[in-house]
Write a protein that holds these residues in place. Structure first.
Motif, PDB file in Angstrom:
ATOM      1  N   HIS A  65       0.865  -1.183   0.000  1.00  0.00           N
ATOM      2  CA  HIS A  65       0.000   0.000   0.000  1.00  0.00           C
ATOM      3  C   HIS A  65       0.901   1.233   0.000  1.00  0.00           C
ATOM      4  CE1 HIS A  65      -3.564  -2.410   1.383  1.00  0.00           C
ATOM      5  NE2 HIS A  65      -2.587  -3.171   1.872  1.00  0.00           N
ATOM      6  N   VAL A  66       0.820   2.054  -1.036  1.00  0.00           N
ATOM      7  CA  VAL A  66       1.573   3.308  -1.108  1.00  0.00           C
ATOM      8  C   VAL A  66       0.569   4.437  -1.262  1.00  0.00           C
ATOM      9  CG1 VAL A  66       3.244   4.680  -2.404  1.00  0.00           C
ATOM     10  CG2 VAL A  66       3.607   2.223  -2.127  1.00  0.00           C
ATOM     11  N   CYS A  67       0.509   5.316  -0.285  1.00  0.00           N
ATOM     12  CA  CYS A  67      -0.520   6.354  -0.334  1.00  0.00           C
ATOM     13  C   CYS A  67      -0.014   7.650   0.280  1.00  0.00           C
ATOM     14  CB  CYS A  67      -1.790   5.893   0.380  1.00  0.00           C
ATOM     15  SG  CYS A  67      -1.597   5.616   2.147  1.00  0.00           S
ATOM     16  N   GLY A  68      -0.750   8.702   0.026  1.00  0.00           N
ATOM     17  CA  GLY A  68      -0.434  10.004   0.599  1.00  0.00           C
ATOM     18  C   GLY A  68      -1.675  10.855   0.630  1.00  0.00           C
ATOM     19  N   THR A  69      -1.669  11.882   1.451  1.00  0.00           N
ATOM     20  CA  THR A  69      -2.839  12.734   1.606  1.00  0.00           C
ATOM     21  C   THR A  69      -2.451  14.203   1.510  1.00  0.00           C
ATOM     22  OG1 THR A  69      -4.645  13.335   3.103  1.00  0.00           O
ATOM     23  CG2 THR A  69      -2.571  12.717   4.126  1.00  0.00           C
TER      24      THR A  69
ATOM     25  N   SER B 227       8.356  16.294   6.984  1.00  0.00           N
ATOM     26  CA  SER B 227       9.333  15.567   7.798  1.00  0.00           C
ATOM     27  C   SER B 227       9.195  15.928   9.268  1.00  0.00           C
ATOM     28  CB  SER B 227      10.750  15.891   7.319  1.00  0.00           C
ATOM     29  OG  SER B 227      10.946  15.465   5.994  1.00  0.00           O
ATOM     30  N   TYR B 228       8.898  17.193   9.546  1.00  0.00           N
ATOM     31  CA  TYR B 228       8.665  17.614  10.928  1.00  0.00           C
ATOM     32  C   TYR B 228       7.441  16.891  11.494  1.00  0.00           C
ATOM     33  CZ  TYR B 228       7.844  20.736  14.920  1.00  0.00           C
ATOM     34  OH  TYR B 228       7.645  21.240  16.172  1.00  0.00           O
ATOM     35  N   MET B 229       6.371  16.836  10.718  1.00  0.00           N
ATOM     36  CA  MET B 229       5.179  16.123  11.161  1.00  0.00           C
ATOM     37  C   MET B 229       5.476  14.643  11.345  1.00  0.00           C
ATOM     38  SD  MET B 229       1.998  17.943   9.146  1.00  0.00           S
ATOM     39  CE  MET B 229       2.774  18.579   7.669  1.00  0.00           C
TER      40      MET B 229
ATOM     41  N   GLY C  44      11.102   5.842   9.074  1.00  0.00           N
ATOM     42  CA  GLY C  44      10.729   7.199   8.695  1.00  0.00           C
ATOM     43  C   GLY C  44      11.788   7.772   7.765  1.00  0.00           C
ATOM     44  N   ILE C  45      11.367   8.279   6.606  1.00  0.00           N
ATOM     45  CA  ILE C  45      12.289   8.821   5.612  1.00  0.00           C
ATOM     46  C   ILE C  45      11.972  10.291   5.406  1.00  0.00           C
ATOM     47  CG2 ILE C  45      13.076   8.670   3.219  1.00  0.00           C
ATOM     48  CD1 ILE C  45      12.350   5.691   3.292  1.00  0.00           C
ATOM     49  N   CYS C  46      12.928  11.145   5.727  1.00  0.00           N
ATOM     50  CA  CYS C  46      12.733  12.595   5.682  1.00  0.00           C
ATOM     51  C   CYS C  46      13.457  13.176   4.463  1.00  0.00           C
ATOM     52  CB  CYS C  46      13.256  13.238   6.966  1.00  0.00           C
ATOM     53  SG  CYS C  46      12.463  12.645   8.472  1.00  0.00           S
TER      54      CYS C  46
ATOM     55  N   GLY D  15       8.243  11.777   4.540  1.00  0.00           N
ATOM     56  CA  GLY D  15       7.821  13.169   4.640  1.00  0.00           C
ATOM     57  C   GLY D  15       8.719  14.077   3.832  1.00  0.00           C
ATOM     58  N   HIS D  16       8.128  15.079   3.210  1.00  0.00           N
ATOM     59  CA  HIS D  16       8.894  16.073   2.451  1.00  0.00           C
ATOM     60  C   HIS D  16       8.806  17.426   3.141  1.00  0.00           C
ATOM     61  CE1 HIS D  16       9.062  18.993  -1.183  1.00  0.00           C
ATOM     62  NE2 HIS D  16      10.285  18.792  -0.717  1.00  0.00           N
TER      63      HIS D  16
END
Length: 379
Positions: free
Chosen positions: A57-61, A121-123, A147-149, A116-117
């Motif tokens: 599952h690869v997703c984003g919002t 990344s902070y979130m 986690g990948i920032c 995170g971009h």
């Protein structure tokens, strides 16, 4: 065509090994997932090609308040939405997605890699820190294994070149609303396709990114929301206030009590001796042979060589104080180093706004896929 609320890619496992993986992407500001179509499409295709067994599952919002369709139920507070509320909103979307997948797996805990971009990344770090602080019995059915920032703005944004330039403007009373109204007035009668052409002429944006930017500028609340969030970022993202547990720094006895791959006292004494010598020697240790605590989320940071949203001194200090000195090549000098984040500086000229150029988006997707492979291989 309205702005998208989310992107979701799914591939059922093809082999006998039954396992699942959720890769959840958190955008930067402007918080529009439409910017990341190329990156997430490429990431999904790469992961599918490398592992056919895993249900993927690869997703984003998109973030709240950016006039996406359907309009998300972000918070109980009226627009615009600040950084803390954005984090709560993203956390809610993440947990909801993990619960849905978990139900399909009879309530099993789902491994999750967050990506995170920029301010995402902070979130990401905030979500992981909160999850680590939550008792295991109270956690949702997910395990934050990585986690990948990407081009992270996690410390002292106000010290960056752009932060120094825009901070005085954003501190003026009513500045975000005023700029929003000016942009609305300028572009109100300009068709989307003309704005798209103008944006392409003035920038290197791909057609899709230019269309997304045009829709963002034409949206009812988007510009004000973006400016308000930027103002809150400059105020909130200051010194490194993350707990040591997030960075993999814990008392030595906690590490040794969780070693799983060392099977006898001689190995324990050997590992202890290596740690004592670590200040004067760099004897390599393969991280897979070490018992990394399962509660520790593996972190990876990808920095730009020259980032207008990150001061070079800020980046270098964080790498020196928090990063893994042995690098991310699988060999480090001690168990303590193995638990620290991998931090890498880009050598290919990829800018902070990587998703607006397809070539950059694909390159970043390849790096993310490589690190996800390292994370899942250690599970």
């Amino acid at each position: 065509m309205p702005l998208s609320d989310s992107i979701y890619h799914f591939r059922a496992g093809q082999g006998p090994t039954k396992k699942s993986l959720l890769v959840f992407f958190i955008t930067g500001n402007p918080g529009l997932i439409d910017y990341y179509h190329v990156t997430l499409n490429c990431l999904f295709a790469t992961l599918c090609a490398r592992d056919s067994d895993t249900e993927l599952h690869v997703c984003g919002t998109s973030l709240a308040g950016f006039d996406t369709s359907p309009t998300p139920k972000h918070t109980s507070k009226a627009l615009p939405v600040g950084l803390a509320e954005q984090t709560q909103y993203v956390t809610g979307r993440l947990i909801s997605t993990a619960r849905i997948i978990s139900k399909q797996w009879d309530g099993e805990t789902i491994p999750v890699v967050l990506v995170g971009h920029s301010i995402g990344s902070y979130m990401l770090l905030d979500i992981i820190a909160e999850w680590q602080a939550t008792p295991a019995e109270s956690r949702p059915p997910m395990d934050l294994v990585g986690g990948i920032c990407l081009f992270p703005t996690v410390v002292d944004i106000a010290k960056s070149p752009t932060g120094r330039a825009v901070a005085p403007l954003l501190r003026l009373p009513g500045s975000t609303l005023l700029v929003h109204l000016i942009v609305r007035l300028i572009f109100y009668f300009v068709p989307i396709f003309i704005m798209t052409l103008l944006i392409r002429m003035l920038t290197r944006f791909e057609l899709a990114a230019a269309k997304t930017t045009a829709r963002f500028l034409k949206s009812k609340h988007g510009v004000r929301q973006g400016l308000f969030l930027a103002k809150d970022e400059l105020k909130t993202v200051r010194s490194d206030a993350w707990p040591d547990s997030l960075w993999g720094i814990r008392p030595l006895q906690e590490f040794t009590s969780t070693i799983t791959d060392v099977t006898n006292a001689n190995d324990l004494r050997k590992d202890s001796a290596i740690r004592k010598r670590s200040s004067t020697t760099t004897t390599p240790i393969h991280t897979k042979s070490l018992g990394i605590p399962t509660s520790l989320t593996r972190l990876y940071f990808y920095w730009a060589a020259d980032d207008h949203w990150v001061a070079v001194s800020t980046r270098d200090q964080l790498i020196a104080t928090r990063g893994r000195h042995g690098g991310g090549k699988g060999e480090v000098s001690s168990l303590e180093e193995a638990c620290k984040p991998v931090m890498e500086i880009d050598k290919h000229g990829i800018p902070h706004a990587f998703p607006v150029v397809a070539e950059h988006g694909r390159a970043v997707a390849g790096k993310v896929a490589e690190w996800i492979g390292q994370i899942t291989a250690a599970l």
